[in-house]
Design an enzyme around this catalytic site. Structure first.
Site, PDB file in Angstrom:
ATOM      1  N   GLY A  14      -3.346   5.795  -1.640  1.00 12.46           N
ATOM      2  CA  GLY A  14      -2.809   5.718  -2.992  1.00 12.46           C
ATOM      3  C   GLY A  14      -1.327   5.404  -2.985  1.00 12.46           C
ATOM      4  CB  THR A  63      -1.094  -3.916  -9.177  1.00 15.75           C
ATOM      5  OG1 THR A  63      -1.918  -4.056  -8.027  1.00 15.75           O
ATOM      6  CG2 THR A  63      -1.541  -4.884 -10.259  1.00 15.75           C
ATOM      7  N   GLY A 123       0.504   5.493  -6.310  1.00 20.72           N
ATOM      8  CA  GLY A 123       1.033   5.741  -7.651  1.00 20.72           C
ATOM      9  C   GLY A 123       2.182   6.729  -7.703  1.00 20.72           C
ATOM     10  CD  GLU A 124       0.602  11.235  -8.154  1.00 16.78           C
ATOM     11  OE1 GLU A 124       1.104  12.190  -8.755  1.00 16.78           O
ATOM     12  OE2 GLU A 124      -0.553  11.249  -7.708  1.00 16.78           O
ATOM     13  CG  ASN A 161      -2.723  -7.016  -6.895  1.00 17.97           C
ATOM     14  OD1 ASN A 161      -1.526  -7.326  -6.814  1.00 17.97           O
ATOM     15  ND2 ASN A 161      -3.538  -7.577  -7.759  1.00 17.97           N
ATOM     16  NE  ARG A 169      -7.062  -4.888   3.690  1.00 22.67           N
ATOM     17  CZ  ARG A 169      -8.357  -5.198   3.771  1.00 22.67           C
ATOM     18  NH1 ARG A 169      -9.279  -4.248   3.692  1.00 22.67           N
ATOM     19  NH2 ARG A 169      -8.725  -6.449   3.952  1.00 22.67           N
ATOM     20  N   GLY A 225      -2.494   1.958 -16.351  1.00 24.76           N
ATOM     21  CA  GLY A 225      -1.324   1.136 -16.089  1.00 24.76           C
ATOM     22  C   GLY A 225      -1.213   0.787 -14.620  1.00 24.76           C
TER      23      GLY A 225
HETATM   24 MO1  MOS Z   1      -0.722  12.222 -11.400  1.00 23.11          MO
HETATM   25  S1  MOS Z   1       0.688  13.653 -11.868  1.00 23.11           S
HETATM   26  O1  MOS Z   1      -1.494  13.112 -10.176  1.00 23.11           O
HETATM   27  O2  MOS Z   1      -1.551  11.909 -12.823  1.00 23.11           O
END
Ligand code: MOS
Length: 684
Positions: free
Chosen positions: A647, A579, A649-650, A576, A573, A454
């Site tokens: 990263g 996203t 994502g978190e 995208n 950087r 995702g």
């Molecule tokens: Mo994430 S909790 O490091 O998939």
């Protein structure tokens, strides 16, 4: 103009919205049969008798596997529940598997299995377990770490904050539940598995069944959300393979929503004791952060909530302590920003409490304690632009118009509160490899065994290859999520982009070098790129951000609405912009959920999770989410990786829970230190 950074629409977006993207359970494999897992109804003890005769006689049933008849695995993992013995360690532990021609037949037969248990008193009281707690570690990092002299720092302090904050057990609710299809061909095993780490899945299955790694193929082309729960292998994956071998047919095993609560990980609960000491001017002299979190009797998993206190603020005296408490629950696991989501909640609420003790603006307090060097190692950060995040976030939010006094802001009958917090997440990177092939038809194949969970992996890999080759992204085809492709690391820990894009870039550059006027297509290169092992000896790689939240509180009914959130990130950087923003926003949504909604309830008698469904396990819906404004300072971190990207994502979930809790205090004057902040806790 470089395609890097462009807000390219997802190249797999069309497939996804038209139903063309195949998720694990959707592969139409000829001869497929269905497995259903039967789970324990006690949390501690052993099985004394299993009567599966009725189930075995039921129409369509091909096999009923129980500890009485399940094949003995050559090398079972003790942490998993693989029907190898009669012991019960948690409620909802897999204790049998039914295989039938249809899912309905398997489910019906499962309902006919009668199991008798000898129950022992379970350990389910978290706080009662503190005396038997013990130290833990997280991904190889020690749970206990101190520098300076925290006792001296506390003695020296004029102002103290000494508080306990708690966070509940939370369960992952990806739209796509865990799913596995296993198929044997002799001693070769092919597994479709909804997984964040296909290579590790391959290795585990080879080990457990003691077959050569080369005999195992694991495929996960699309993962409908993982958030950490699909990082490790869980019992059902092995059980599906075991069942497939038993019935000599391809077997599909999908967990239903209820089965997502218990045997496949959770964010453990935390009890966090935070002590801050500061001078009267607001300079931190000590941070002490002691965390207890629950684990199972099968395996240690530490919620590393104390860790953020090591790197967040300029403080010479820091003590972080992590303790595990074994309970008769399934083993917890990584959940989005493991440790950091919960740890920043406690630290950043404590900082807000300190700001009120000092009568200082909460943002001013953060600036006063700004860490220019990593407080623990004294190394410079690879790049750190948190000051810009604070500034830009405050400007966008209008923070300077805030009245510091609690209960000072209103909108009609609603109380209004403004809160803020710092966000952080370590910048991780691992070795990764990729193939780039320019084909005779002029199209380019980019391939790596990374994952689309995702997060936009297909799209950013296409962008990086297009940029390196000077091609249009339309000409790039991306293949991921299959162990026949070059190896890449787990898609977790916010490290997919920083790990995999350098490999794609390097392979593309190699192709360019090979592409002489005499060269014939196809031209290809497979390149493995490893991060600089010495980086952490001289630099601290971290991402940071600042998050500001506005809540309204309808006091007579305790109803909180998060009206708007503004967050600005320093994550290197952006590959995208579109996203990336989607990742930030989704992290913030989960931060709202952490603050206000999610709470797993365990029956204290039998360890059963009583709200194991999406009706009673509350996650936000669109109506719960107000305006979210995210942006990034977008300054490359060239020390971390050649693309300069960290990263993303978190980090969005970190700090957000605290910003909302702080806003609720500002609105109401009530300091709620137990998440989630549900209406009952705010009633007058
Ligand atoms: Mo994430 S909790 O490091 O998939």
């Amino acid at each position: 103009m470089s395609v890097i950074g462009q807000p390219l629409a997802r190249i797999d977006g069309r497939l996804k919205v038209t139903g063309g993207a195949k998720f694990t359970a959707e592969f139409p494999i000829p001869g497929l049969v269905h497995a259903f897992v039967v789970q324990s109804t006690i949390s501690c003890g052993r099985i004394t008798a299993i009567d599966s005769a009725d189930a075995e006689r039921t129409a369509g049933v091909l096999a009923v596997l129980t500890p009485n008849n399940a094949p003995k695995l050559p090398s079972p993992q003790q942490r998993l529940s693989l029907l190898q013995d009669d012991k019960i360690h948690y409620n909802a532990q897999p204790v049998a598997v039914v295989v039938a021609a249809s899912l309905e037949q398997a489910q019906y037969a499962a309902s006919l299995i009668r199991i008798q248990y000898q129950s022992e008193p379970p350990h389910l009281d978290f706080k009662a377990g503190f005396p038997r707690s013990y130290p833990g570690s997280h991904v190889g990092e020690p749970g206990d770490l101190s520098f300076g002299d925290v006792e001296a720092g506390l003695r020296e302090a004029a102002i103290h904050v000494d508080r306990v904050y708690t966070t509940p057990i939370q369960h992952h609710c990806p739209m796509e539940p865990h799913a596995t299809i296993a198929q044997w061909d002799g001693d070769r095993l092919t597994v479709h598995d909804s997984s964040q780490y296909v290579y590790a899945r391959k290795g585990s299955l080879a080990e457990i069944f003691r077959i050569p790694e080369g005999n195992v193929r694991v495929i996960a082309l699309f993962v409908g959300g993982g958030f950490g729960c699909k990082g490790e292998i869980w019992s059902h994956v092995v059980l599906a393979a075991m069942a497939a071998r038993q019935v000599n047919r391809p077997v599909k095993l999908v967990l239903d929503r209820q089965q997502m609560f218990g045997p496949v990980g959770a964010r453990p609960m935390t009890h966090q004791h935070v002590t801050l000491g500061a001078t009267r001017e607001g300079k931190l002299t000590a941070i002490r952060h002691e965390v207890h979190s629950n684990t199972s009797f099968l395996e240690d998993y530490l919620e590393s909530a104390a860790f953020p206190s090591r790197s967040m603020y300029a403080c010479a005296n820091v003590s972080t302590i992590s303790r595990l408490v074994q309970l008769n629950l399934g083993t917890p696991t990584y959940m989005r920003a493991p440790g950091v989501a919960t740890g920043t909640y406690a630290l950043e609420v404590a900082m807000d409490e300190l700001a009120y003790e000092l009568q200082l603006d909460p943002l001013q307090l953060r600036l006063l304690n700004y860490a220019d060097l990593d407080p623990q190692t004294k190394h410079p950060f690879t790049e750190k632009h948190l000051r810009e995040c604070y500034q830009q976030g405050a400007d966008k939010f209008g923070w300077s118009r805030r009245n510091h006094q609690p209960r000072s802001m209103r909108d009609g009958s609603l109380l209004i509160g403004w809160g803020m917090a710092t966000e952080t997440y370590p910048a991780n990177r691992q070795p990764a490899s990729a193939l780039v092939r320019v084909k005779p038809d002029g199209r380019v194949l980019v391939a790596s065994a990374t994952h689309e969970i995702g997060n936009g992996t297909y799209t950013v890999l296409a962008q990086v290859a297009a940029d390196a080759l000077g091609f249009s992204p339309d000409l790039i085809d991306v293949e991921i999520g299959d162990t026949v492709l070059p190896e890449s690391p787990i898609s977790a820990g916010s490290m997919t982009v920083a790990s995999v894009t350098p490999a794609v870039q390097a392979a593309a550059m190699e192709v360019r070098r090979k592409w002489t006027p005499e060269a014939k297509l196809p031209i290809e290169a497979v390149v493995k790129v490893s991060p600089d092992r010495n980086l952490k000896k001289s630099f601290a790689p971290h991402s940071f951000g600042a998050v500001f939240a506005e809540v309204s509180v309808n006091e007579p009914i305790g109803m909180v609405r998060v009206r708007r959130v503004v967050a600005v990130y320093d994550v290197g950087r952006l590959i995208n912009e579109r996203t990336a923003k989607s990742q930030f926003i989704s992290g913030i949504v989960w931060g709202i959920s952490l603050a206000l909604h999610e709470d797993t309830h365990v029956d204290s008698r039998n360890g059963r999770i009583v709200n194991a469904n999406l009706a009673e396990y509350h996650i936000p819906v669109n109506m719960d989410i107000g305006a979210i404004d995210v942006s990034a300072v977008d300054i490359p971190d060239m020390k971390l990786d050649p693309l300069g990207a960290r990263g993303i994502g978190e980090i969005g979930i970190t700090g957000t829970g605290a910003a909302i809790a702080n806003a609720i205090f500002h609105a109401t004057g009530k300091r709620i230190r137990e998440l989630p902040i549900t209406p009952d806790k705010l009633l007058p």
